[in-house]
Design an enzyme around this catalytic site. Structure first.
Site, PDB file in Angstrom:
ATOM      1  CB  CYS A  93      -1.003  -0.020   1.149  1.00 14.26           C
ATOM      2  SG  CYS A  93      -2.397   1.112   0.851  1.00 14.26           S
TER       3      CYS A  93
ATOM      4  CG  HIS B 176      -4.230  -2.733   3.139  1.00  9.36           C
ATOM      5  ND1 HIS B 176      -3.094  -2.580   3.909  1.00  9.36           N
ATOM      6  CD2 HIS B 176      -4.561  -1.493   2.698  1.00  9.36           C
ATOM      7  CE1 HIS B 176      -2.755  -1.303   3.948  1.00  9.36           C
ATOM      8  NE2 HIS B 176      -3.622  -0.623   3.223  1.00  9.36           N
TER       9      HIS B 176
ATOM     10  CD  GLU C 237      -2.116  -5.765   5.174  1.00  5.95           C
ATOM     11  OE1 GLU C 237      -2.123  -4.558   5.470  1.00  5.95           O
ATOM     12  OE2 GLU C 237      -2.052  -6.180   3.993  1.00  5.95           O
TER      13      GLU C 237
END
Length: 306
Positions: free
Chosen positions: A142, A235, A237
């Protein structure tokens, strides 16, 4: 993958509760293998949540991974207590003589600033410069990806008319690329950002290639030609409720925030969001660790030629 890190880290209990293989240091030392050494530069304010999220992503191969955490010496974290930072985090001065198989650079909620306006920009550039000779492969995420592309290649970021916010479908441009092996022809990634990078700028750089994109959210994955550096604009994660927490936080502040795209069932914020991106995110980091870290770095890190 047995994940090895400090036994006292708060993420340990969360990961064990999910049946993720967490190895204590005593057991790790008894195995006659060399663990991959990964340094995680955590720029997110929510340190503990981010630690847990990335450790989870790296937990699905038979490799042993030894993870350390890096912070900025010139920036004080206001959202994580000092004791946690002192116990689990190092600064560049602590590790400057070490070498690592891989490094992950997280995002940061500072994209409204020009890169040079960020209070730790000079130190971040120093870390990026250090990594050229001390880290074999780096994965930027990001804002970290935007910062890495700007630092290494002068690629600018552009302000969006409205926030890119939601879970977007993406298409691999090369299903045979090792980073994307095992991917479906469409996969999902959460995005939460106010800026973007553009195809035309990447196309001007002979050392970069776009390897996946979304017709809605734009570029997702960029690789350098040598496959030593990867840049992800989303993202993978994130937890299932991360976007929900962000949405309700901004809503309660009275901010003009739209419902995250393709996130709440029926666009109804009262309904539980569905996790659509865990498989692709885990596979992406598993492929990175296997094909671009484990398969390429020698047993003796000091023998690597940069």
């Amino acid at each position: 993958m047995p994940i090895k890190f400090d036994d006292r880290l708060p993420a340990r209990q969360s990961l064990q509760d999910e049946n993720i293989f967490v190895m204590n240091e005593t057991r790790a030392k008894s195995q006659d293998i060399r663990a991959l050494k990964i340094i995680l530069l955590n720029l997110m304010p929510t340190k503990v949540a981010t630690e847990t999220q990335f450790l989870r992503l790296m937990s699905n191969t038979p490799l042993q991974v030894d993870v350390e955490f890096l912070q900025m010496a010139t920036h004080i974290s206001r959202h994580t207590n000092d004791e946690h930072m002192k116990t689990f985090y190092k600064t560049l001065s602590d590790i400057k003589d070490n070498k690592y198989d891989g490094m992950i650079v997280t995002g940061a909620p500072i994209e409204h600033l020009e890169f040079e306006e960020v209070d730790y920009w000079d130190e971040l550039c120093e870390i990026f410069d250090w990594a050229k000779k001390h880290v074999y492969s780096t994965f930027y995420v990001c804002w970290g990806a935007q910062a890495g592309l700007y630092y290494h290649y002068g690629i600018p970021k552009y302000k969006l008319n409205e926030k890119m916010f939601g879970v977007f479908p993406h298409k691999p441009l090369d299903l045979y690329h090792p980073l994307l092996r095992g991917f479906d022809e469409e996969y999902f990634v959460p995005h939460s950002r106010h800026t973007e990078i553009r195809f035309e700028d990447i196309a001007k750089c002979k050392d970069l290639q776009v390897i996946s994109y979304s017709e809605i959210s734009g570029i997702h994955l960029v690789s350098d030609i040598e496959c030593r550096n990867f840049f992800a604009t989303g993202h993978s994660e994130y937890d299932a409720d991360t976007l929900a927490k962000e949405y309700f936080r901004d809503k309660n502040k009275g901010l003009d925030i739209k419902i995250p795209y393709n996130y709440f069932p029926d666009d109804d914020p009262t309904k539980q969001p569905l996790m659509k991106w865990r498989g692709a995110g885990t596979l992406m980091f598993t492929n990175w660790l296997n094909y671009f870290v484990y398969q390429r770095t020698p047993y003796d890190l000091n023998s690597i030629q940069w």
